[in-house]
Design a protein around this motif. Structure first.
Motif, PDB file in Angstrom:
ATOM      1  N   ILE A  94       1.943  33.708  28.138  1.00 43.25           N
ATOM      2  CA  ILE A  94       3.005  32.745  27.837  1.00 43.25           C
ATOM      3  C   ILE A  94       2.467  31.382  28.274  1.00 43.25           C
ATOM      4  O   ILE A  94       2.183  31.170  29.457  1.00 43.25           O
ATOM      5  N   SER A  95       2.290  30.486  27.314  1.00 41.21           N
ATOM      6  CA  SER A  95       1.646  29.211  27.638  1.00 41.21           C
ATOM      7  C   SER A  95       2.555  28.022  27.367  1.00 41.21           C
ATOM      8  O   SER A  95       3.298  27.995  26.383  1.00 41.21           O
ATOM      9  N   GLU A  96       2.472  27.036  28.236  1.00 41.45           N
ATOM     10  CA  GLU A  96       3.147  25.764  27.960  1.00 41.45           C
ATOM     11  C   GLU A  96       2.421  25.067  26.810  1.00 41.45           C
ATOM     12  O   GLU A  96       1.310  25.468  26.425  1.00 41.45           O
ATOM     13  N   SER A  97       3.017  24.009  26.271  1.00 38.51           N
ATOM     14  CA  SER A  97       2.404  23.339  25.130  1.00 38.51           C
ATOM     15  C   SER A  97       2.753  21.854  25.069  1.00 38.51           C
ATOM     16  O   SER A  97       2.678  21.234  24.018  1.00 38.51           O
TER      17      SER A  97
ATOM     18  N   LEU B 270       4.072  30.494  22.819  1.00 41.48           N
ATOM     19  CA  LEU B 270       4.066  29.078  23.196  1.00 41.48           C
ATOM     20  C   LEU B 270       5.482  28.646  23.564  1.00 41.48           C
ATOM     21  O   LEU B 270       6.422  28.852  22.801  1.00 41.48           O
ATOM     22  N   VAL B 271       5.606  28.052  24.742  1.00 41.56           N
ATOM     23  CA  VAL B 271       6.907  27.561  25.215  1.00 41.56           C
ATOM     24  C   VAL B 271       6.736  26.137  25.756  1.00 41.56           C
ATOM     25  O   VAL B 271       5.633  25.593  25.736  1.00 41.56           O
ATOM     26  N   HIS B 272       7.847  25.527  26.249  1.00 42.21           N
ATOM     27  CA  HIS B 272       7.784  24.269  26.972  1.00 42.21           C
ATOM     28  C   HIS B 272       7.088  23.168  26.159  1.00 42.21           C
ATOM     29  O   HIS B 272       6.082  22.593  26.581  1.00 42.21           O
ATOM     30  N   GLY B 273       7.617  22.880  24.974  1.00 42.40           N
ATOM     31  CA  GLY B 273       7.073  21.783  24.185  1.00 42.40           C
ATOM     32  C   GLY B 273       8.002  21.502  23.013  1.00 42.40           C
ATOM     33  O   GLY B 273       8.869  22.320  22.699  1.00 42.40           O
ATOM     34  N   GLU B 274       7.821  20.339  22.384  1.00 43.89           N
ATOM     35  CA  GLU B 274       8.601  20.038  21.179  1.00 43.89           C
ATOM     36  C   GLU B 274       8.133  20.975  20.069  1.00 43.89           C
ATOM     37  O   GLU B 274       6.947  21.299  19.985  1.00 43.89           O
ATOM     38  N   GLN B 275       9.058  21.364  19.207  1.00 37.98           N
ATOM     39  CA  GLN B 275       8.749  22.296  18.116  1.00 37.98           C
ATOM     40  C   GLN B 275       7.525  21.868  17.306  1.00 37.98           C
ATOM     41  O   GLN B 275       6.597  22.649  17.074  1.00 37.98           O
ATOM     42  N   ASP B 276       7.527  20.591  16.928  1.00 38.53           N
ATOM     43  CA  ASP B 276       6.459  20.047  16.102  1.00 38.53           C
ATOM     44  C   ASP B 276       5.093  20.156  16.825  1.00 38.53           C
ATOM     45  O   ASP B 276       4.083  20.541  16.240  1.00 38.53           O
ATOM     46  N   THR B 277       5.106  19.834  18.114  1.00 38.94           N
ATOM     47  CA  THR B 277       3.888  19.923  18.937  1.00 38.94           C
ATOM     48  C   THR B 277       3.408  21.370  19.024  1.00 38.94           C
ATOM     49  O   THR B 277       2.214  21.649  18.952  1.00 38.94           O
ATOM     50  N   GLN B 278       4.358  22.291  19.166  1.00 35.57           N
ATOM     51  CA  GLN B 278       4.000  23.709  19.269  1.00 35.57           C
ATOM     52  C   GLN B 278       3.308  24.203  18.002  1.00 35.57           C
ATOM     53  O   GLN B 278       2.331  24.936  18.070  1.00 35.57           O
ATOM     54  N   MET B 279       3.819  23.771  16.837  1.00 34.00           N
ATOM     55  CA  MET B 279       3.201  24.164  15.563  1.00 34.00           C
ATOM     56  C   MET B 279       1.749  23.679  15.517  1.00 34.00           C
ATOM     57  O   MET B 279       0.847  24.401  15.118  1.00 34.00           O
TER      58      MET B 279
ATOM     59  N   GLN C 297      -5.452  34.765  17.976  1.00 35.49           N
ATOM     60  CA  GLN C 297      -4.614  35.399  16.954  1.00 35.49           C
ATOM     61  C   GLN C 297      -3.269  35.767  17.554  1.00 35.49           C
ATOM     62  O   GLN C 297      -3.106  35.777  18.758  1.00 35.49           O
ATOM     63  N   ASN C 298      -2.323  36.078  16.678  1.00 30.47           N
ATOM     64  CA  ASN C 298      -0.989  36.508  17.130  1.00 30.47           C
ATOM     65  C   ASN C 298      -0.335  35.515  18.084  1.00 30.47           C
ATOM     66  O   ASN C 298      -0.030  35.836  19.230  1.00 30.47           O
ATOM     67  N   ILE C 299      -0.161  34.300  17.596  1.00 31.09           N
ATOM     68  CA  ILE C 299       0.516  33.279  18.394  1.00 31.09           C
ATOM     69  C   ILE C 299       1.959  33.161  17.908  1.00 31.09           C
ATOM     70  O   ILE C 299       2.193  33.018  16.709  1.00 31.09           O
ATOM     71  N   PHE C 300       2.893  33.240  18.840  1.00 32.53           N
ATOM     72  CA  PHE C 300       4.307  33.193  18.469  1.00 32.53           C
ATOM     73  C   PHE C 300       5.004  32.031  19.152  1.00 32.53           C
ATOM     74  O   PHE C 300       4.694  31.692  20.295  1.00 32.53           O
ATOM     75  N   ILE C 301       5.965  31.448  18.413  1.00 31.14           N
ATOM     76  CA  ILE C 301       6.783  30.380  18.992  1.00 31.14           C
ATOM     77  C   ILE C 301       8.214  30.904  19.046  1.00 31.14           C
ATOM     78  O   ILE C 301       8.921  30.898  18.045  1.00 31.14           O
ATOM     79  N   PRO C 302       8.632  31.421  20.198  1.00 28.22           N
ATOM     80  CA  PRO C 302       9.969  32.001  20.269  1.00 28.22           C
ATOM     81  C   PRO C 302      11.042  30.926  20.188  1.00 28.22           C
ATOM     82  O   PRO C 302      10.832  29.791  20.612  1.00 28.22           O
ATOM     83  N   ALA C 303      12.214  31.314  19.634  1.00 25.00           N
ATOM     84  CA  ALA C 303      13.354  30.396  19.589  1.00 25.00           C
ATOM     85  C   ALA C 303      14.082  30.446  20.923  1.00 25.00           C
ATOM     86  O   ALA C 303      13.949  31.413  21.680  1.00 25.00           O
ATOM     87  N   LEU C 304      14.849  29.378  21.208  1.00 29.89           N
ATOM     88  CA  LEU C 304      15.611  29.331  22.459  1.00 29.89           C
ATOM     89  C   LEU C 304      16.552  30.532  22.531  1.00 29.89           C
ATOM     90  O   LEU C 304      17.315  30.792  21.590  1.00 29.89           O
ATOM     91  N   GLY C 305      16.476  31.294  23.604  1.00 28.60           N
ATOM     92  CA  GLY C 305      17.381  32.417  23.803  1.00 28.60           C
ATOM     93  C   GLY C 305      16.925  33.714  23.149  1.00 28.60           C
ATOM     94  O   GLY C 305      17.569  34.743  23.277  1.00 28.60           O
ATOM     95  N   GLU C 306      15.829  33.676  22.412  1.00 29.20           N
ATOM     96  CA  GLU C 306      15.330  34.884  21.743  1.00 29.20           C
ATOM     97  C   GLU C 306      14.822  35.908  22.774  1.00 29.20           C
ATOM     98  O   GLU C 306      14.256  35.550  23.797  1.00 29.20           O
ATOM     99  N   THR C 307      15.057  37.195  22.474  1.00 27.68           N
ATOM    100  CA  THR C 307      14.553  38.272  23.343  1.00 27.68           C
ATOM    101  C   THR C 307      13.425  39.005  22.627  1.00 27.68           C
ATOM    102  O   THR C 307      13.550  39.339  21.451  1.00 27.68           O
ATOM    103  N   ILE C 308      12.321  39.232  23.318  1.00 25.14           N
ATOM    104  CA  ILE C 308      11.181  39.907  22.703  1.00 25.14           C
ATOM    105  C   ILE C 308      10.761  41.074  23.589  1.00 25.14           C
ATOM    106  O   ILE C 308      10.647  40.919  24.819  1.00 25.14           O
ATOM    107  N   GLU C 309      10.576  42.252  22.983  1.00 28.47           N
ATOM    108  CA  GLU C 309      10.160  43.419  23.754  1.00 28.47           C
ATOM    109  C   GLU C 309       8.651  43.556  23.661  1.00 28.47           C
ATOM    110  O   GLU C 309       8.091  43.474  22.571  1.00 28.47           O
ATOM    111  N   LEU C 310       8.001  43.776  24.785  1.00 27.29           N
ATOM    112  CA  LEU C 310       6.540  43.909  24.765  1.00 27.29           C
ATOM    113  C   LEU C 310       6.170  45.402  24.750  1.00 27.29           C
ATOM    114  O   LEU C 310       6.596  46.135  25.610  1.00 27.29           O
TER     115      LEU C 310
END
Ligand SMILES: [Zn+2]
Length: 437
Positions: free
Chosen positions: A182-185, A403-412, A424-437
Protein backbone atom coordinates in the motif's frame (compact mmCIF):
# COMPACT_ATOMS: atom_id res chain seq x y z
CA UNK A 1 -8.01 13.76 9.38
CA UNK A 2 -9.23 15.65 6.35
CA UNK A 3 -7.71 19.13 6.19
CA UNK A 4 -9.24 21.23 3.49
CA UNK A 5 -9.95 20.43 -0.14
CA UNK A 6 -13.49 19.42 0.75
CA UNK A 7 -16.50 21.59 1.58
CA UNK A 8 -17.94 19.25 4.20
CA UNK A 9 -14.81 19.05 6.30
CA UNK A 10 -16.62 18.74 9.61
CA UNK A 11 -18.98 16.02 8.29
CA UNK A 12 -16.10 14.08 6.67
CA UNK A 13 -14.17 14.17 9.92
CA UNK A 14 -17.20 13.20 12.02
CA UNK A 15 -17.96 9.86 10.34
CA UNK A 16 -16.19 6.49 10.06
CA UNK A 17 -16.37 3.85 7.34
CA UNK A 18 -16.22 1.14 10.03
CA UNK A 19 -17.20 0.66 13.66
CA UNK A 20 -14.39 1.91 15.95
CA UNK A 21 -15.19 -0.70 18.61
CA UNK A 22 -14.63 -3.49 16.05
CA UNK A 23 -11.03 -2.43 15.47
CA UNK A 24 -8.49 -4.44 17.49
CA UNK A 25 -5.26 -2.52 16.92
CA UNK A 26 -4.14 0.76 15.36
CA UNK A 27 -0.73 1.02 13.68
CA UNK A 28 0.44 4.59 13.05
CA UNK A 29 3.15 5.43 10.49
CA UNK A 30 3.95 8.97 11.67
CA UNK A 31 2.64 11.91 13.66
CA UNK A 32 1.50 14.31 10.93
CA UNK A 33 -2.01 15.41 11.78
CA UNK A 34 -3.57 14.11 8.52
CA UNK A 35 -2.54 10.64 9.75
CA UNK A 36 -3.04 11.01 13.52
CA UNK A 37 -5.58 13.83 13.96
CA UNK A 38 -8.66 11.70 14.55
CA UNK A 39 -7.19 9.17 16.98
CA UNK A 40 -8.74 10.87 20.04
CA UNK A 41 -12.13 10.73 18.30
CA UNK A 42 -11.57 7.04 17.48
CA UNK A 43 -10.96 6.38 21.17
CA UNK A 44 -13.99 8.45 22.21
CA UNK A 45 -16.14 6.51 19.73
CA UNK A 46 -15.27 3.11 21.17
CA UNK A 47 -11.81 1.99 20.00
CA UNK A 48 -10.05 0.46 23.00
CA UNK A 49 -7.04 -1.31 21.45
CA UNK A 50 -3.32 -0.62 21.48
CA UNK A 51 -1.81 2.03 19.21
CA UNK A 52 1.61 1.01 17.85
CA UNK A 53 4.11 3.57 16.50
CA UNK A 54 7.76 4.55 16.97
CA UNK A 55 8.94 6.24 20.17
CA UNK A 56 9.34 9.63 18.49
CA UNK A 57 5.90 9.44 16.86
CA UNK A 58 4.40 8.83 20.29
CA UNK A 59 6.22 11.85 21.74
CA UNK A 60 5.17 14.08 18.85
CA UNK A 61 1.55 12.91 19.06
CA UNK A 62 1.42 13.88 22.73
CA UNK A 63 1.98 17.56 21.85
CA UNK A 64 0.36 17.62 18.40
CA UNK A 65 -2.94 16.04 19.47
CA UNK A 66 -3.19 18.47 22.38
CA UNK A 67 -2.62 21.35 19.97
CA UNK A 68 -5.19 19.86 17.59
CA UNK A 69 -7.73 19.57 20.44
CA UNK A 70 -7.31 23.28 21.20
CA UNK A 71 -7.92 24.07 17.52
CA UNK A 72 -11.05 21.83 17.50
CA UNK A 73 -12.37 23.64 20.59
CA UNK A 74 -11.72 27.10 19.13
CA UNK A 75 -13.20 26.21 15.72
CA UNK A 76 -16.42 24.85 17.23
CA UNK A 77 -16.76 27.89 19.48
CA UNK A 78 -16.26 30.27 16.54
CA UNK A 79 -18.71 28.34 14.34
CA UNK A 80 -21.38 28.23 17.04
CA UNK A 81 -21.00 31.93 17.83
CA UNK A 82 -21.59 32.73 14.17
CA UNK A 83 -24.66 30.49 14.00
CA UNK A 84 -26.14 32.06 17.13
CA UNK A 85 -25.85 35.52 15.59
CA UNK A 86 -28.09 34.39 12.70
CA UNK A 87 -31.89 34.42 12.75
CA UNK A 88 -33.31 31.17 14.12
CA UNK A 89 -34.67 29.78 10.84
CA UNK A 90 -31.36 30.41 9.04
CA UNK A 91 -29.35 28.80 11.77
CA UNK A 92 -27.56 25.48 11.22
CA UNK A 93 -27.17 22.88 13.98
CA UNK A 94 -24.52 23.79 16.51
CA UNK A 95 -21.32 21.72 16.57
CA UNK A 96 -19.46 19.77 19.18
CA UNK A 97 -15.66 19.80 18.79
CA UNK A 98 -14.36 16.45 17.42
CA UNK A 99 -12.58 16.11 20.78
CA UNK A 100 -11.27 18.32 23.55
CA UNK A 101 -8.00 18.74 25.47
CA UNK A 102 -9.12 16.54 28.34
CA UNK A 103 -9.55 13.57 25.92
CA UNK A 104 -5.82 13.48 25.14
CA UNK A 105 -4.39 11.75 28.27
CA UNK A 106 -6.76 8.79 27.81
CA UNK A 107 -5.80 8.52 24.13
CA UNK A 108 -2.08 8.70 24.85
CA UNK A 109 -2.35 5.88 27.40
CA UNK A 110 -3.22 3.52 24.51
CA UNK A 111 0.06 4.29 22.69
CA UNK A 112 2.91 1.78 22.62
CA UNK A 113 6.26 3.18 21.44
CA UNK A 114 8.48 0.81 19.41
CA UNK A 115 12.04 0.95 18.09
CA UNK A 116 12.87 0.80 14.40
CA UNK A 117 13.71 -2.55 12.83
CA UNK A 118 12.39 -4.82 15.60
CA UNK A 119 9.74 -7.43 14.81
CA UNK A 120 6.99 -7.08 17.40
CA UNK A 121 4.24 -9.63 17.94
CA UNK A 122 0.92 -7.81 18.33
CA UNK A 123 -1.21 -10.93 18.60
CA UNK A 124 -0.98 -14.65 17.84
CA UNK A 125 -1.16 -14.10 14.09
CA UNK A 126 0.37 -10.72 13.38
CA UNK A 127 3.87 -9.25 13.67
CA UNK A 128 4.91 -5.70 12.74
CA UNK A 129 8.21 -4.01 12.03
CA UNK A 130 8.77 -0.28 11.55
CA UNK A 131 11.46 0.88 9.12
CA UNK A 132 12.68 4.46 8.82
CA UNK A 133 10.77 6.39 6.15
CA UNK A 134 12.91 9.57 6.34
CA UNK A 135 9.84 11.83 6.18
CA UNK A 136 9.57 13.46 9.63
CA UNK A 137 11.02 12.60 13.04
CA UNK A 138 9.78 9.11 13.94
CA UNK A 139 8.22 8.41 10.53
CA UNK A 140 8.14 4.78 9.48
CA UNK A 141 6.89 2.31 6.95
CA UNK A 142 4.81 -0.52 8.39
CA UNK A 143 5.83 -4.08 7.56
CA UNK A 144 3.36 -6.82 8.51
CA UNK A 145 3.71 -10.61 8.73
CA UNK A 146 0.31 -12.23 9.02
CA UNK A 147 -0.49 -15.87 9.61
CA UNK A 148 -4.04 -16.75 8.66
CA UNK A 149 -5.33 -20.33 8.72
CA UNK A 150 -1.79 -21.61 8.44
CA UNK A 151 -0.93 -19.40 5.46
CA UNK A 152 1.59 -16.55 5.63
CA UNK A 153 1.04 -13.18 4.03
CA UNK A 154 3.13 -10.05 4.11
CA UNK A 155 1.94 -6.48 3.70
CA UNK A 156 4.00 -3.31 3.36
CA UNK A 157 2.44 0.09 4.01
CA UNK A 158 4.71 2.99 3.04
CA UNK A 159 3.17 5.67 5.25
CA UNK A 160 4.55 8.92 3.79
CA UNK A 161 7.79 8.41 1.87
CA UNK A 162 10.58 10.88 2.66
CA UNK A 163 13.65 11.92 0.69
CA UNK A 164 17.35 11.12 0.79
CA UNK A 165 19.96 13.66 1.94
CA UNK A 166 17.66 15.67 4.19
CA UNK A 167 18.96 17.48 7.29
CA UNK A 168 18.47 15.76 10.68
CA UNK A 169 16.86 12.56 9.36
CA UNK A 170 18.29 9.37 7.92
CA UNK A 171 17.51 8.42 4.33
CA UNK A 172 14.33 6.39 3.73
CA UNK A 173 14.97 2.64 3.97
CA UNK A 174 13.08 0.35 1.56
CA UNK A 175 10.48 -1.93 3.09
CA UNK A 176 10.87 -5.71 3.18
CA UNK A 177 9.57 -7.22 -0.08
CA UNK A 178 5.86 -7.90 0.51
CA UNK A 179 2.96 -9.75 -1.11
CA UNK A 180 0.79 -6.65 -0.94
CA UNK A 181 1.99 -3.07 -0.99
CA UNK A 182 0.00 0.00 0.00
CA UNK A 183 1.82 3.10 -1.20
CA UNK A 184 1.28 6.82 -0.81
CA UNK A 185 1.26 8.86 -4.02
CA UNK A 186 1.31 12.55 -2.99
CA UNK A 187 3.93 13.66 -5.54
CA UNK A 188 3.33 10.79 -7.97
CA UNK A 189 3.35 13.19 -10.93
CA UNK A 190 6.22 15.51 -9.89
CA UNK A 191 9.97 15.67 -9.81
CA UNK A 192 11.48 18.09 -7.29
CA UNK A 193 14.12 20.56 -8.35
CA UNK A 194 17.36 19.56 -6.72
CA UNK A 195 18.38 21.99 -4.01
CA UNK A 196 22.14 22.31 -3.89
CA UNK A 197 23.67 25.24 -2.05
CA UNK A 198 20.48 25.53 -0.02
CA UNK A 199 22.29 27.04 2.92
CA UNK A 200 24.34 29.46 0.73
CA UNK A 201 21.15 30.86 -0.76
CA UNK A 202 19.61 31.11 2.71
CA UNK A 203 22.63 33.01 4.07
CA UNK A 204 22.48 35.44 1.15
CA UNK A 205 18.82 36.23 1.90
CA UNK A 206 19.66 36.76 5.58
CA UNK A 207 22.48 39.21 4.77
CA UNK A 208 20.51 41.14 2.17
CA UNK A 209 17.46 41.57 4.43
CA UNK A 210 18.94 41.97 7.89
CA UNK A 211 22.32 43.63 7.19
CA UNK A 212 21.86 45.63 3.97
CA UNK A 213 18.24 46.67 4.43
CA UNK A 214 18.09 46.40 8.24
CA UNK A 215 14.76 44.64 7.86
CA UNK A 216 13.08 41.57 9.32
CA UNK A 217 13.31 38.18 7.67
CA UNK A 218 10.06 36.36 8.34
CA UNK A 219 9.78 32.65 7.66
CA UNK A 220 6.39 30.93 7.81
CA UNK A 221 7.11 27.30 8.65
CA UNK A 222 5.29 24.19 9.85
CA UNK A 223 5.91 23.72 13.57
CA UNK A 224 7.04 20.12 13.28
CA UNK A 225 9.95 19.38 10.96
CA UNK A 226 10.43 22.49 8.86
CA UNK A 227 11.05 24.77 11.86
CA UNK A 228 13.71 22.42 13.29
CA UNK A 229 15.43 22.07 9.90
CA UNK A 230 15.75 25.84 9.61
CA UNK A 231 16.94 26.22 13.21
CA UNK A 232 19.54 23.45 12.68
CA UNK A 233 20.77 25.14 9.51
CA UNK A 234 21.15 28.45 11.38
CA UNK A 235 22.84 26.64 14.27
CA UNK A 236 25.45 25.19 11.88
CA UNK A 237 26.08 28.65 10.37
CA UNK A 238 26.53 30.03 13.87
CA UNK A 239 29.03 27.29 14.78
CA UNK A 240 30.93 27.98 11.56
CA UNK A 241 31.07 31.68 12.50
CA UNK A 242 29.30 32.83 9.31
CA UNK A 243 25.90 33.80 10.74
CA UNK A 244 25.64 37.60 11.21
CA UNK A 245 24.85 38.69 14.78
CA UNK A 246 21.09 39.13 14.55
CA UNK A 247 18.46 37.90 17.00
CA UNK A 248 16.52 34.81 15.83
CA UNK A 249 13.04 34.07 17.18
CA UNK A 250 10.97 30.90 16.99
CA UNK A 251 7.51 32.28 17.68
CA UNK A 252 4.92 29.53 18.17
CA UNK A 253 4.18 27.42 21.25
CA UNK A 254 3.85 24.19 19.22
CA UNK A 255 7.17 24.83 17.44
CA UNK A 256 8.87 25.35 20.79
CA UNK A 257 7.41 22.11 22.18
CA UNK A 258 8.20 20.18 18.99
CA UNK A 259 11.83 21.32 19.12
CA UNK A 260 12.09 19.91 22.65
CA UNK A 261 10.82 16.57 21.31
CA UNK A 262 13.38 16.67 18.47
CA UNK A 263 16.12 17.27 21.04
CA UNK A 264 15.07 14.21 23.04
CA UNK A 265 15.05 11.69 20.16
CA UNK A 266 18.66 11.41 18.96
CA UNK A 267 17.90 7.78 17.98
CA UNK A 268 16.29 9.27 14.86
CA UNK A 269 19.26 11.44 13.77
CA UNK A 270 21.41 10.79 10.71
CA UNK A 271 25.20 10.38 10.91
CA UNK A 272 25.89 14.01 10.08
CA UNK A 273 23.85 15.26 13.02
CA UNK A 274 25.33 12.63 15.35
CA UNK A 275 28.81 13.88 14.46
CA UNK A 276 27.71 17.49 14.85
CA UNK A 277 26.58 16.64 18.39
CA UNK A 278 30.24 16.02 19.26
CA UNK A 279 31.05 19.70 18.65
CA UNK A 280 27.69 21.21 19.68
CA UNK A 281 25.53 19.49 22.27
CA UNK A 282 22.46 21.50 21.31
CA UNK A 283 21.83 21.56 17.56
CA UNK A 284 18.58 23.48 18.07
CA UNK A 285 19.89 26.31 20.22
CA UNK A 286 22.51 29.07 20.10
CA UNK A 287 23.06 32.40 21.88
CA UNK A 288 21.04 34.62 19.56
CA UNK A 289 18.16 32.15 19.30
CA UNK A 290 15.06 32.86 21.38
CA UNK A 291 12.06 30.59 21.77
CA UNK A 292 8.82 32.41 22.40
CA UNK A 293 5.77 30.80 23.97
CA UNK A 294 3.94 33.73 25.54
CA UNK A 295 1.55 36.03 23.69
CA UNK A 296 3.26 39.06 25.26
CA UNK A 297 6.63 37.95 23.93
CA UNK A 298 5.12 37.56 20.48
CA UNK A 299 3.53 41.01 20.62
CA UNK A 300 6.84 42.56 21.65
CA UNK A 301 8.28 41.39 18.33
CA UNK A 302 5.68 43.44 16.48
CA UNK A 303 6.76 46.59 18.28
CA UNK A 304 10.50 46.06 17.67
CA UNK A 305 12.11 47.87 14.75
CA UNK A 306 15.40 45.93 14.95
CA UNK A 307 16.55 43.54 12.20
CA UNK A 308 15.63 39.96 13.16
CA UNK A 309 14.86 36.53 11.82
CA UNK A 310 11.40 35.35 12.86
CA UNK A 311 10.25 31.76 12.30
CA UNK A 312 6.54 31.31 12.98
CA UNK A 313 3.61 29.10 12.02
CA UNK A 314 1.42 28.16 10.26
CA UNK A 315 3.44 27.36 7.16
CA UNK A 316 0.62 28.37 4.82
CA UNK A 317 0.02 31.57 6.82
CA UNK A 318 -3.71 30.83 7.22
CA UNK A 319 -3.62 30.48 11.02
CA UNK A 320 -1.48 31.19 14.06
CA UNK A 321 0.92 33.99 14.98
CA UNK A 322 2.42 34.31 11.51
CA UNK A 323 -0.74 36.22 10.60
CA UNK A 324 0.19 38.98 13.05
CA UNK A 325 3.70 39.15 11.60
CA UNK A 326 2.18 39.45 8.14
CA UNK A 327 -0.21 42.16 9.33
CA UNK A 328 2.60 44.22 10.86
CA UNK A 329 5.41 43.67 8.35
CA UNK A 330 4.11 43.02 4.85
CA UNK A 331 3.93 46.73 3.91
CA UNK A 332 7.59 47.45 4.68
CA UNK A 333 9.89 47.04 1.63
CA UNK A 334 12.89 46.38 3.89
CA UNK A 335 11.36 43.12 5.11
CA UNK A 336 11.46 39.74 3.39
CA UNK A 337 9.00 36.85 3.64
CA UNK A 338 10.76 33.60 2.83
CA UNK A 339 8.34 30.81 1.88
CA UNK A 340 9.90 27.38 2.36
CA UNK A 341 7.12 24.93 1.64
CA UNK A 342 4.04 23.99 -0.29
CA UNK A 343 1.03 26.28 0.26
CA UNK A 344 -2.37 25.60 -1.27
CA UNK A 345 -3.23 28.38 -3.72
CA UNK A 346 -6.19 29.69 -1.72
CA UNK A 347 -4.12 30.36 1.43
CA UNK A 348 -2.23 33.65 2.08
CA UNK A 349 1.06 31.77 1.63
CA UNK A 350 -0.14 30.46 -1.74
CA UNK A 351 -1.28 33.93 -2.83
CA UNK A 352 2.09 35.47 -1.93
CA UNK A 353 3.83 32.66 -3.83
CA UNK A 354 1.71 33.60 -6.84
CA UNK A 355 2.78 37.24 -6.60
CA UNK A 356 -0.40 39.04 -5.47
CA UNK A 357 -0.02 42.81 -5.03
CA UNK A 358 -2.37 43.13 -2.06
CA UNK A 359 -3.57 40.71 0.57
CA UNK A 360 -6.36 40.70 3.14
CA UNK A 361 -5.20 40.15 6.73
CA UNK A 362 -7.71 40.22 9.60
CA UNK A 363 -10.25 41.75 7.21
CA UNK A 364 -7.94 44.58 6.18
CA UNK A 365 -6.26 44.99 2.79
CA UNK A 366 -2.48 45.30 2.92
CA UNK A 367 -0.21 46.23 0.01
CA UNK A 368 2.55 43.67 -0.49
CA UNK A 369 5.69 45.84 -0.35
CA UNK A 370 7.96 43.37 1.44
CA UNK A 371 10.07 41.13 -0.74
CA UNK A 372 8.73 37.59 -1.27
CA UNK A 373 11.34 34.84 -1.68
CA UNK A 374 10.76 31.16 -2.26
CA UNK A 375 12.98 28.18 -1.41
CA UNK A 376 11.40 24.90 -2.45
CA UNK A 377 14.18 22.46 -1.64
CA UNK A 378 12.80 21.68 1.83
CA UNK A 379 10.02 19.26 0.75
CA UNK A 380 9.56 16.29 3.11
CA UNK A 381 7.77 14.17 0.49
CA UNK A 382 9.63 12.10 -2.06
CA UNK A 383 8.88 12.88 -5.70
CA UNK A 384 7.95 10.13 -8.16
CA UNK A 385 11.58 9.14 -8.80
CA UNK A 386 12.33 8.96 -5.08
CA UNK A 387 9.14 6.99 -4.43
CA UNK A 388 10.11 4.56 -7.18
CA UNK A 389 13.56 4.14 -5.60
CA UNK A 390 11.79 3.31 -2.35
CA UNK A 391 9.38 0.85 -3.99
CA UNK A 392 11.51 -0.86 -6.61
CA UNK A 393 12.55 -3.83 -4.43
CA UNK A 394 8.83 -4.75 -4.29
CA UNK A 395 8.45 -5.30 -8.00
CA UNK A 396 9.08 -9.04 -8.08
CA UNK A 397 7.28 -9.89 -4.82
CA UNK A 398 4.16 -7.70 -4.95
CA UNK A 399 1.03 -9.48 -6.13
CA UNK A 400 -0.88 -6.24 -5.83
CA UNK A 401 0.02 -2.60 -5.27
CA UNK A 402 -2.56 -0.18 -3.91
CA UNK A 403 -2.12 3.58 -4.34
CA UNK A 404 -3.55 5.81 -1.61
CA UNK A 405 -2.97 9.30 -0.13
CA UNK A 406 -2.99 11.41 -3.30
CA UNK A 407 -5.24 13.31 -5.69
CA UNK A 408 -7.06 11.00 -8.11
CA UNK A 409 -5.40 12.55 -11.15
CA UNK A 410 -1.92 12.21 -9.57
CA UNK A 411 -2.62 8.58 -8.69
CA UNK A 412 -3.51 7.76 -12.32
CA UNK A 413 -0.22 9.31 -13.47
CA UNK A 414 1.81 7.54 -10.80
CA UNK A 415 0.14 4.27 -11.75
CA UNK A 416 1.28 4.53 -15.37
CA UNK A 417 4.75 5.70 -14.25
CA UNK A 418 5.10 2.55 -12.12
CA UNK A 419 3.72 0.39 -14.94
CA UNK A 420 6.39 1.77 -17.27
CA UNK A 421 8.95 0.68 -14.67
CA UNK A 422 7.57 -2.87 -14.72
CA UNK A 423 5.04 -2.94 -11.88
CA UNK A 424 1.86 -4.90 -12.49
CA UNK A 425 -1.52 -5.12 -10.78
CA UNK A 426 -1.73 -1.57 -9.50
CA UNK A 427 -5.06 -0.60 -7.98
CA UNK A 428 -6.51 2.74 -6.94
CA UNK A 429 -9.15 1.97 -4.32
CA UNK A 430 -12.14 4.29 -3.86
CA UNK A 431 -12.78 5.99 -0.52
CA UNK A 432 -14.41 3.48 1.82
CA UNK A 433 -13.90 0.50 -0.51
CA UNK A 434 -13.21 -2.89 1.13
CA UNK A 435 -10.78 -5.30 -0.53
CA UNK A 436 -10.12 -8.90 0.53
CA UNK A 437 -6.57 -10.17 0.12
ZN1 LIG B 1 3.31 13.15 6.50
Amino acid sequence: MFQGGTKNLHEENSQWYFKPKNVDVLILSHAHIDHSGRIPKLVNDGFAGDIYCTHATRSLCAIMLLDSAKIQERDAEYYNKRQLKKKKRKRKALREPLYISSDIPKTMSNFIGCSYERWIRINNNVEICFKDAGHILGSASVNLRINENGKNKTIGFTGDIGRPDRPILRDPKPMFPADYVISESTYGDKEHESGPQQSEKFLEIIKETCLNKKGKLIIPAFSVGRTQEIVYMLDKMESAGILPKIPVYVDSPLSVNATTVFGSHPECYDNELNEYLLIDDNPFGFNDLNYIRSVDGSKALNASKEPAIIISSSGMMNAGRIQHHMYNNIENPNNTFLIVGYCSPDTPGGMLRNGVEAIKVFGEWKIVKAEIKIMDSFSAHGDRKEMYQFLKNQESSAKKVFLVHGEQDTQMKFKSYLQDKGFQNIFIPALGETIEL
